[in-house]
Design an enzyme around this catalytic site. Structure first.
Site: not given
Ligand code: DQA
Length: 142
Positions: A22, A99
């Site tokens: 992230y 995402h």
């Molecule tokens: C997410 C992807 C999801 O699978 C994960 O549970 C998240 C973040 C993303 O922003 O990539 O919490 O939504």
């Protein structure tokens, strides 16, 4: 054009949680980025985050009659929540799903999204830029 940005569980942990997936920027950095995107697109917006499924359902319901578009990153609820899907269907507000990571390139369980069943568009794997693209798309396709 009023846009509500909803961020689901654990997004408040950005910068700390799994930085290899992230990134190292914080949730405050994301909020500032989204505020810039509102300014750039001439949209009015609000950014809201919760770790609780029912609270997210409540916030979507409250958006009815108040917002013209929703940008939602439902976090882990993406892959589990019929209730969030139903709330988005109930209010009928054009929705873009975002995402940060490329959910298709990760575990198998992340490939299915309930929210995708209602979202007009889904943006994956573009990190913060995905939010700008989502806001721009709503502004141009109202
Ligand atoms: C997410 C992807 C999801 O699978 C994960 O549970 C998240 C973040 C993303 O922003 O990539 O919490 O939504």
């Amino acid at each position: 054009m009023k846009i509500l940005v909803i961020n689901g569980p654990n997004l408040n942990m950005l910068g700390i949680r799994e930085p290899e997936i992230y990134g190292k920027k914080t949730y405050a950095d994301l909020e500032a980025f989204i505020e810039d995107a509102f300014r750039e697109t001439g949209t009015e917006g609000e950014i809201w985050q919760s770790n609780h499924e029912g609270d997210i359902v409540d916030r979507i319901q409250q958006a009815y009659g108040e917002f013209d578009g929703i940008v939602i990153n439902p976090g882990g609820y993406t892959h589990t929540s019929v209730a969030i899907l139903d709330a988005l269907k109930a209010v009928g507000i054009p929705t873009v799903e975002v995402h940060l990571s490329d959910v298709d390139a990760r575990e198998e369980f992340r490939r299915f999204s309930y929210v995708s069943l209602v979202a007009a568009k889904t943006i994956k794997g573009k990190q913060f830029e995905g939010y700008r693209e989502a806001i721009r798309w709503l502004a141009e396709n109202r």
